[in-house]
Write a protein that holds these residues in place. Sequence first.
Motif, PDB file in Angstrom:
ATOM      1  N   THR A 222      -7.029 -15.280  -2.263  1.00  0.00           N
ATOM      2  CA  THR A 222      -8.044 -14.760  -3.189  1.00  0.00           C
ATOM      3  C   THR A 222      -7.449 -14.564  -4.586  1.00  0.00           C
ATOM      4  OG1 THR A 222      -9.306 -12.811  -3.745  1.00  0.00           O
ATOM      5  CG2 THR A 222      -7.560 -12.486  -2.158  1.00  0.00           C
TER       6      THR A 222
ATOM      7  N   ASN B 187      -8.493 -12.400  -6.565  1.00  0.00           N
ATOM      8  CA  ASN B 187      -8.629 -10.986  -6.917  1.00  0.00           C
ATOM      9  C   ASN B 187      -7.450 -10.195  -6.385  1.00  0.00           C
ATOM     10  OD1 ASN B 187     -11.113 -11.245  -8.214  1.00  0.00           O
ATOM     11  ND2 ASN B 187     -12.210 -11.149  -6.277  1.00  0.00           N
TER      12      ASN B 187
ATOM     13  N   SER C 279      -9.865  -5.398  -5.068  1.00  0.00           N
ATOM     14  CA  SER C 279     -11.285  -5.564  -4.784  1.00  0.00           C
ATOM     15  C   SER C 279     -11.805  -4.257  -4.177  1.00  0.00           C
ATOM     16  CB  SER C 279     -11.416  -6.731  -3.803  1.00  0.00           C
ATOM     17  OG  SER C 279     -12.737  -6.891  -3.463  1.00  0.00           O
TER      18      SER C 279
ATOM     19  N   THR D 138     -15.205  -2.135  -3.003  1.00  0.00           N
ATOM     20  CA  THR D 138     -16.610  -2.363  -2.647  1.00  0.00           C
ATOM     21  C   THR D 138     -17.231  -1.086  -2.101  1.00  0.00           C
ATOM     22  OG1 THR D 138     -15.784  -4.488  -1.816  1.00  0.00           O
ATOM     23  CG2 THR D 138     -18.099  -4.025  -1.429  1.00  0.00           C
TER      24      THR D 138
ATOM     25  N   ASN E 143     -18.420  -0.811  -7.342  1.00  0.00           N
ATOM     26  CA  ASN E 143     -17.742  -2.085  -7.052  1.00  0.00           C
ATOM     27  C   ASN E 143     -16.938  -2.512  -8.270  1.00  0.00           C
ATOM     28  OD1 ASN E 143     -19.178  -2.481  -4.520  1.00  0.00           O
ATOM     29  ND2 ASN E 143     -20.959  -2.842  -5.810  1.00  0.00           N
TER      30      ASN E 143
ATOM     31  N   GLU F 141     -13.658  -5.577  -9.350  1.00  0.00           N
ATOM     32  CA  GLU F 141     -12.638  -6.544  -8.947  1.00  0.00           C
ATOM     33  C   GLU F 141     -11.701  -6.791 -10.123  1.00  0.00           C
ATOM     34  OE1 GLU F 141     -15.062  -9.758  -7.604  1.00  0.00           O
ATOM     35  OE2 GLU F 141     -15.092  -8.985  -5.541  1.00  0.00           O
TER      36      GLU F 141
ATOM     37  N   ARG G 291      -8.878  -9.480 -11.439  1.00  0.00           N
ATOM     38  CA  ARG G 291      -8.393 -10.838 -11.178  1.00  0.00           C
ATOM     39  C   ARG G 291      -6.909 -10.963 -11.450  1.00  0.00           C
ATOM     40  NH1 ARG G 291     -13.075 -13.560 -14.865  1.00  0.00           N
ATOM     41  NH2 ARG G 291     -14.830 -13.152 -13.486  1.00  0.00           N
TER      42      ARG G 291
ATOM     43  N   ASP H 130      -5.149  -8.285  -1.123  1.00  0.00           N
ATOM     44  CA  ASP H 130      -5.853  -8.691   0.098  1.00  0.00           C
ATOM     45  C   ASP H 130      -5.530  -7.835   1.328  1.00  0.00           C
ATOM     46  OD1 ASP H 130      -7.948 -10.229   0.762  1.00  0.00           O
ATOM     47  OD2 ASP H 130      -6.792 -11.999   1.345  1.00  0.00           O
TER      48      ASP H 130
END
Length: 273
Positions: free
Chosen positions: A3, A5, A8, A10, A26, A28, A30, A67
């Motif tokens: 990913t 990101n 992340s 949420t 939310n 994100e 990068r 991740d």
Amino acid sequence: MHTPNIISVTGLCNSFGDQIIHQDLNIEVRRGEILGVVGGSGTGKSVLMRSIIGLQEPDAGEIRVFDEGMIGKEVDEATDVRRRWGVLFQGGALFSTLTVAENVQVPLREFYPDFSKELLEEIARYKIFLSGLPPEAADKYPSELSGGMRKRAGVARALAMDPELLFLDEPTAGLDPISAAKFDSLTRDLKETLGLTVFLITHDLDTLYSICDRVAVLADRKVIAIGAIEELLAIDHPWINEYFSGPRGRAARRGHSDQGETAHAKTQQLGRS
Ligand SMILES: Nc1ncnc2c1ncn2[C@@H]1O[C@H](COP(=O)(O)OP(=O)(O)OP(=O)(O)O)[C@@H](O)[C@H]1O
């Protein structure tokens, strides 16, 4: 799957008693970007950062960093992820009884208890160099440094573990405009030379214009907008309008476009000579 990101978040919810800070937030971040995080005082920028780095247990939501799911992880379980980030807290949060070099060594000692004294000193010296402090600052105590130097010492400590991700909480607060601009340059240089991703909480409009790739706006208990400043300017929200198009916002934008024009003029001048 890989990913892009680095962070992340949420459906994040945070509250203190009856006070709801975040509701279904939310966001994100990068890989390789400097993300500026703005919002009025008390909108929960620091609480968001604390949630991401595991210092604040949220009521609900999912947080992934590199991740890896972070919610409910014990400190020990998160070690592999924690060593991949560095944090500059508001005010620096240096240990006042330790010298700058000793402060930088604190995370190294935690994660690498077997490192020799010489190696720790060498790494600390290098991180102090990267932060832009003179070598002699290594043996000074935080109380012997100016505000700007203390921030740089905090950066040196945040860089101790060769992080891929840097959290900066209001790094230019309390600095004079020249020191603040120098600190912005340091952040941008570190991002470029070390390939860092930066989560940057700030109220400083000049910082947003000069170094941030994207900006996230916290209001109404969530991230109401995220994007390049030009994209945010097109959004019709009272706080965004007042922040970016009020007197300070207009001045920062003017200053930024003037800088662009000056650089352009200089380039043309050089081209002529
Ligand atoms: N440990 C805590 N206990 C109770 N309330 C808290 C705690 N930490 C933060 N708060 C409250 O949460 C709200 C958000 O705080 P936070 O520090 O995240 O705001 P901020 O957006 O970073 O503000 P500023 O721009 O002024 O630094 C504030 O009302 C604060 O009083």
